[in-house]
Design a protein around this motif. Structure first.
Motif, PDB file in Angstrom:
ATOM      1  N   ASP A 132       0.833  -1.204   0.000  1.00 58.81           N
ATOM      2  CA  ASP A 132       0.000   0.000   0.000  1.00 58.81           C
ATOM      3  C   ASP A 132       0.864   1.248   0.000  1.00 58.81           C
ATOM      4  N   GLN A 133       1.932   1.234   0.782  1.00 61.27           N
ATOM      5  CA  GLN A 133       2.836   2.379   0.822  1.00 61.27           C
ATOM      6  C   GLN A 133       3.623   2.536  -0.480  1.00 61.27           C
ATOM      7  N   LEU A 148      -6.861  -4.033   4.843  1.00 65.40           N
ATOM      8  CA  LEU A 148      -6.199  -3.054   5.704  1.00 65.40           C
ATOM      9  C   LEU A 148      -7.227  -2.167   6.416  1.00 65.40           C
ATOM     10  N   SER A 149      -8.322  -1.860   5.744  1.00 61.38           N
ATOM     11  CA  SER A 149      -9.332  -0.977   6.334  1.00 61.38           C
ATOM     12  C   SER A 149     -10.043  -1.618   7.516  1.00 61.38           C
ATOM     13  N   TYR A 150      -9.964  -2.947   7.633  1.00 69.20           N
ATOM     14  CA  TYR A 150     -10.622  -3.651   8.736  1.00 69.20           C
ATOM     15  C   TYR A 150      -9.739  -3.759   9.985  1.00 69.20           C
ATOM     16  N   ILE A 151      -8.459  -3.430   9.859  1.00 69.55           N
ATOM     17  CA  ILE A 151      -7.524  -3.643  10.963  1.00 69.55           C
ATOM     18  C   ILE A 151      -7.711  -2.580  12.051  1.00 69.55           C
ATOM     19  N   PRO A 152      -7.874  -2.981  13.332  1.00 73.36           N
ATOM     20  CA  PRO A 152      -8.042  -2.008  14.436  1.00 73.36           C
ATOM     21  C   PRO A 152      -6.822  -1.112  14.579  1.00 73.36           C
ATOM     22  N   ARG A 153      -7.018   0.052  15.163  1.00 72.58           N
ATOM     23  CA  ARG A 153      -5.943   1.036  15.299  1.00 72.58           C
ATOM     24  C   ARG A 153      -4.740   0.477  16.051  1.00 72.58           C
TER      25      ARG A 153
END
Length: 375
Positions: free
Chosen positions: A127-128, A140-145
């Protein structure tokens, strides 16, 4: 050969025998077979009593800083993770059909996983690099902070290791010309190649403690070990254990050229039936650590009494200190200086907490007075 047996097993065993390993039916009691939902696992070839030596890999066949040092000029300038990752990077198999051409550890490197597409670190690095796929972005959008916080830290370590390795390659290109031929863009410090990510993840998901240095706490006390890395993790099943080596018994590294051999024993108080899978506990880790470090989590059914896990407070503590301005910066600096800044967590299972959370406030108190800035 059994259809469930790893296709590279025969070549690996032949190579290990050439290194002096006892690969007879009495010296090697396990083999890698397909394991449901987990790639390959280690399975018993016969019934095995508790605390029985399953196999012993010669020191010369272990992939670590000591076995690689003779082949890399100024190897002391690299950490164990860096030099092992560098070696794998330079000798990655070119495709899924052909094995590694490495004359030192080729048959072993050839049986390592060929990709880590399902590892969250791969998703974040890609992604980077703006080369991720839609599915990876969605995951990636589902991963907790708190989990993403740990992943970002891993990316930083990965990039730091690549920066050091890329400089090493440029400075030693003449001495290593017989080993590799890389384009200049392959060694850019600001653009770690995905081949190096593959190598780095193999090291970080498969290395095990192995005493090579004077201090037991030295981070270079690690090795990749053939056969062992086929073993799957389980926190529920009885675990195999490393066989006590000369270095373990005498609490000092072996004076032998490559150190001690590495053996693995069957579970301490558990017999193993023929055809039964044997497991290796990677550590008493939370689901967060298993996910970020190894790329998987255990389901609730695999855990005694259901999921345990931890609540990671690190990111929230960091934000709390930042909100306090200079005062918070001073408090965090004191914790860093004393070694109490790291993963701050509370365990869900038994309401225990990390040493950082317990000792940190006392450490700040000992450094009174705290400067007051009005924050």
């Amino acid at each position: 050969m059994s259809v469930d047996l790893h296709p590279g097993w025969g070549s690996l065993i032949k190579w290990l025998a050439s290194q002096g390993m006892d690969t007879s039916p009495t010296g090697l009691l396990v083999e890698p077979r397909r394991s449901n939902g987990a790639g390959y696992g280690l399975y018993a070839l016969s019934s095995i009593s508790p605390s029985t030596l399953l196999f012993s890999v010669p020191a010369s066949a272990l992939l670590n800083k000591r076995t690689l040092a003779p082949h890399y000029p100024s190897a002391d300038s690299l950490t164990a993770i860096q030099v092992i990752s560098l070696h794998l990077f330079l000798h990655r198999p070119i495709d899924d059909v052909n094995g590694s051409s490495d004359p030192l550890f080729g048959p072993y490197i050839s049986i390592l996983p060929r990709e880590f597409d399902d590892h969250p670190l791969t998703w974040l690095v890609k992604d980077q690099m703006t080369c991720s796929e839609a599915k990876e972005k969605q995951l990636l959008s589902y991963i907790p902070r708190s989990v993403m916080y740990c992943l970002v830290e891993m990316v930083d370590k990965f990039k730091t290791d690549w920066t050091i390795c890329s400089r090493y390659l440029r400075h030693n290109s003449a001495n290593l010309a017989h080993v590799f031929k890389l384009r200049s863009e392959d060694c850019r410090e600001d653009a770690p190649p995905l081949d190096y990510l593959w190598a780095w993840l193999n090291v970080n998901t498969r290395c095990i403690f192995h005493r090579l240095k004077e201090r037991r706490s030295d981070p270079d006390n690690m090795t990749l070990c053939p056969i062992l890395d086929f073993a799957n993790h389980s926190s529920r099943h009885p675990s195999m254990t490393p066989y006590a080596s000369e270095a373990d018994i005498w609490d000092k590294p072996s004076s032998k050229r490559y150190g001690c051999d590495f053996g693995l024993s069957s579970p301490f108080e558990h017999s193993v039936d023929e055809g039964e899978e044997v497991f290796l506990r990677y550590g008493m880790h939370s689901s967060r650590t298993l996910f970020t470090e190894y790329g998987f989590v255990e389901s609730g059914s695999e855990l005694d009494g259901g999921p345990s896990g931890e609540v990671d407070l690190t990111i929230f503590m960091s934000e709390l200190f930042s909100a306090k301005g200079d005062r918070g910066h001073w408090m965090k600096e004191r914790l860093v200086e004393e070694g109490y800044w790291g993963q701050v967590f509370v365990s869900v299972a038994d309401l225990s907490y990390s040493d950082e959370l317990e000792t940190g406030p006392y450490t700040i108190y000992q450094h009174q007075p705290i400067p007051h800035t009005g924050s």
